[in-house]
Enzyme design. Structure first.
Site, PDB file in Angstrom:
ATOM      1  N   ALA A  95       0.769   9.019   5.303  1.00  0.00           N
ATOM      2  CA  ALA A  95       1.446   9.098   6.599  1.00  0.00           C
ATOM      3  C   ALA A  95       1.399   7.710   7.227  1.00  0.00           C
ATOM      4  CB  ALA A  95       0.720  10.102   7.495  1.00  0.00           C
ATOM      5  N   GLY A 117      -0.707  11.482   2.749  1.00  0.00           N
ATOM      6  CA  GLY A 117       0.499  12.311   2.749  1.00  0.00           C
ATOM      7  C   GLY A 117       1.340  12.139   1.490  1.00  0.00           C
ATOM      8  N   GLU A 176      -0.242  14.428  -0.915  1.00  0.00           N
ATOM      9  CA  GLU A 176       0.076  15.791  -0.453  1.00  0.00           C
ATOM     10  C   GLU A 176       1.521  16.170  -0.777  1.00  0.00           C
ATOM     11  OE1 GLU A 176      -1.509  14.732   3.550  1.00  0.00           O
ATOM     12  OE2 GLU A 176      -2.352  16.749   3.472  1.00  0.00           O
ATOM     13  N   GLU A 198      -8.037   9.917   3.995  1.00  0.00           N
ATOM     14  CA  GLU A 198      -8.047  10.158   5.450  1.00  0.00           C
ATOM     15  C   GLU A 198      -9.444  10.064   6.049  1.00  0.00           C
ATOM     16  OE1 GLU A 198      -6.398  11.932   3.235  1.00  0.00           O
ATOM     17  OE2 GLU A 198      -4.350  12.256   3.941  1.00  0.00           O
TER      18      GLU A 198
HETATM   19  N1  COA Z   1       0.812   3.522   7.110  1.00  0.00           N
HETATM   20  C1  COA Z   1       1.411   2.466   7.655  1.00  0.00           C
HETATM   21  N2  COA Z   1       1.577   1.285   7.014  1.00  0.00           N
HETATM   22  C2  COA Z   1       1.116   1.209   5.769  1.00  0.00           C
HETATM   23  C3  COA Z   1       0.467   2.268   5.126  1.00  0.00           C
HETATM   24  C4  COA Z   1       0.325   3.476   5.853  1.00  0.00           C
HETATM   25  N3  COA Z   1      -0.246   4.569   5.316  1.00  0.00           N
HETATM   26  N4  COA Z   1       0.092   1.878   3.878  1.00  0.00           N
HETATM   27  C5  COA Z   1       0.500   0.609   3.757  1.00  0.00           C
HETATM   28  N5  COA Z   1       1.121   0.199   4.887  1.00  0.00           N
HETATM   29  C6  COA Z   1       1.703  -1.118   5.171  1.00  0.00           C
HETATM   30  C7  COA Z   1       0.636  -2.162   5.433  1.00  0.00           C
HETATM   31  O1  COA Z   1       0.216  -2.091   6.779  1.00  0.00           O
HETATM   32  C8  COA Z   1       1.399  -3.414   5.121  1.00  0.00           C
HETATM   33  O2  COA Z   1       2.266  -3.700   6.197  1.00  0.00           O
HETATM   34  P1  COA Z   1       2.385  -5.220   6.757  1.00  0.00           P
HETATM   35  O3  COA Z   1       2.883  -6.016   5.585  1.00  0.00           O
HETATM   36  O4  COA Z   1       3.391  -5.108   7.868  1.00  0.00           O
HETATM   37  O5  COA Z   1       1.029  -5.599   7.180  1.00  0.00           O
HETATM   38  C9  COA Z   1       2.262  -3.007   3.952  1.00  0.00           C
HETATM   39  O6  COA Z   1       2.379  -1.591   4.012  1.00  0.00           O
HETATM   40  C10 COA Z   1       1.683  -3.378   2.597  1.00  0.00           C
HETATM   41  O7  COA Z   1       0.370  -2.828   2.509  1.00  0.00           O
HETATM   42  P2  COA Z   1      -0.937  -3.721   2.186  1.00  0.00           P
HETATM   43  O8  COA Z   1      -2.108  -3.006   2.763  1.00  0.00           O
HETATM   44  O9  COA Z   1      -0.719  -5.123   2.587  1.00  0.00           O
HETATM   45  O10 COA Z   1      -0.934  -3.624   0.604  1.00  0.00           O
HETATM   46  P3  COA Z   1      -2.225  -3.765  -0.362  1.00  0.00           P
HETATM   47  O11 COA Z   1      -1.686  -3.875  -1.733  1.00  0.00           O
HETATM   48  O12 COA Z   1      -3.137  -4.801   0.128  1.00  0.00           O
HETATM   49  O13 COA Z   1      -3.002  -2.353  -0.212  1.00  0.00           O
HETATM   50  C11 COA Z   1      -3.135   0.050  -0.085  1.00  0.00           C
HETATM   51  C12 COA Z   1      -2.369  -1.172  -0.654  1.00  0.00           C
HETATM   52  C13 COA Z   1      -2.315   1.300  -0.441  1.00  0.00           C
HETATM   53  C14 COA Z   1      -4.524   0.139  -0.747  1.00  0.00           C
HETATM   54  C15 COA Z   1      -3.280  -0.096   1.436  1.00  0.00           C
HETATM   55  O14 COA Z   1      -2.000  -0.377   1.974  1.00  0.00           O
HETATM   56  C16 COA Z   1      -3.823   1.131   2.134  1.00  0.00           C
HETATM   57  O15 COA Z   1      -5.010   1.396   2.069  1.00  0.00           O
HETATM   58  N6  COA Z   1      -2.938   1.891   2.825  1.00  0.00           N
HETATM   59  C17 COA Z   1      -3.335   3.014   3.617  1.00  0.00           C
HETATM   60  C18 COA Z   1      -3.645   4.209   2.718  1.00  0.00           C
HETATM   61  C19 COA Z   1      -4.105   5.387   3.570  1.00  0.00           C
HETATM   62  O16 COA Z   1      -5.126   5.372   4.211  1.00  0.00           O
HETATM   63  N7  COA Z   1      -3.294   6.461   3.561  1.00  0.00           N
HETATM   64  C20 COA Z   1      -3.590   7.666   4.275  1.00  0.00           C
HETATM   65  C21 COA Z   1      -3.015   7.615   5.624  1.00  0.00           C
HETATM   66  S1  COA Z   1      -3.438   9.053   6.564  1.00  0.00           S
END
Ligand code: COA
Length: 259
Positions: A66, A111, A114, A134
């Site tokens: 999400a 999500g 999910e 989460e």
């Molecule tokens: N919601 C909003 N933005 C998200 C996102 C999310 N769930 N997952 C990634 N993004 C965005 C990042 O903020 C970043 O945006 P920016 O370039 O404007 O800063 C962009 O997508 C790229 O992500 P980034 O974190 O730079 O990539 P990475 O390769 O370093 O890491 C992940 C990849 C997937 C490990 C990391 O993005 C992450 O942990 N995301 C969240 C996962 C999460 O907690 N999901 C459950 C949400 S309830």
């Protein structure tokens, strides 16, 4: 129809739905949820489309969860409302009378995991990663993840992922039964289409009845066994079942018409 966050394409009655926010790793914001609901409703009602694939844009992510940037303004009531909106959409996908499969092409987190689990089954590329992180945000999955993950991989494995917030790779997901197969990323969509091309040759009413009965395994009330027997009786009286049985006896290919 044109969408801001979703791309669609059709090939041989298979609809491909691509969540298209690659700069945000295809995170599910409110706009994606709203547009995906419209796409799914169109798909279910469409007379020609027989099955669908959900995938993510780019090579890095299926869906990274999400959209966390939309969480900060939520309170208890609006948070519950958001979770209910997601749950309703994912239930609509799970209960679709035509197959919807996930082609998981990278991160399937929160999500994203999910949504993949709400699909009827999943195919993953070698770089796919799954998780429910989460808990790292002080939350729990809100779009059905605690229920579907537990059902799909068992309570012990599910709770380890839910409580530790760790990710598993595609091979582990395969070993857990979370995905049906793992293929090189370049061949992922072709593999998904090829599976659906086979399913699309089957009797549509029988396909719908299998999905409905399988979904009832976990439903309260009428048991899946009862529903299965009732559907078997309904299907045996259809033209398609008569045709399928006749074709087998006559050693020829069946021609199904959906009636
Ligand atoms: N919601 C909003 N933005 C998200 C996102 C999310 N769930 N997952 C990634 N993004 C965005 C990042 O903020 C970043 O945006 P920016 O370039 O404007 O800063 C962009 O997508 C790229 O992500 P980034 O974190 O730079 O990539 P990475 O390769 O370093 O890491 C992940 C990849 C997937 C490990 C990391 O993005 C992450 O942990 N995301 C969240 C996962 C999460 O907690 N999901 C459950 C949400 S309830």
């Amino acid at each position: 129809m044109n969408y801001q966050t979703i791309l669609t394409s059709v090939e041989d009655a298979v609809l491909t739905i691509t969540i298209n926010r690659p700069d945000k790793l295809n995170a599910l914001n409110q706009m994606v949820l709203t547009e995906l609901a419209l796409v799914i409703d169109d798909f279910i009602a469409h007379p020609v489309l027989r099955s669908a694939i959900i995938t993510g844009s780019g090579e890095k992510a299926f869906i990274a969860g999400a959209d966390i940037s939309e969480f900060s303004g939520l309170d208890a009531a609006t948070g519950t409302g958001l979770a209910q909106k997601g749950q309703q959409l994912f239930a609509r996908i799970e209960n679709a009378p035509k197959p919807v499969i996930a082609a998981v092409n990278g991160f399937a987190l929160g999500g994203g995991c999910e949504l993949a689990m709400a699909c009827h089954f999943r195919i993953a590329s070698e770089n796919a990663k799954f998780g429910q992180p989460e808990v790292n945000l002080g939350l729990l999955p809100g779009y059905g993840g605690t229920q579907r993950l537990t059902r799909l991989i068992g309570k012990g494995r599910a709770l380890e992922l839910l409580l530790a917030g760790t990710m598993i790779d595609a091979v582990t997901a395969f070993n857990y039964g979370l995905v049906n197969r793992v293929v090189p990323q370049a061949g992922l969509l072709a593999e998904a289409r090829s599976v659906l091309t086979v399913i699309n040759t089957k009797a549509p009413l029988a396909v719908a009845a299998c999905i409905e009965a399988a979904n009832l395994t976990d439903a309260p009330g009428k048991t899946g066994y009862e529903k299965e027997a009732e559907s078997f009786g309904q299907l045996i009286a259809t033209d398609d079942a008569r045709e399928g049985i006749a074709a087998f006896m006559e050693k020829r290919k069946a021609e199904f018409r959906g009636s």
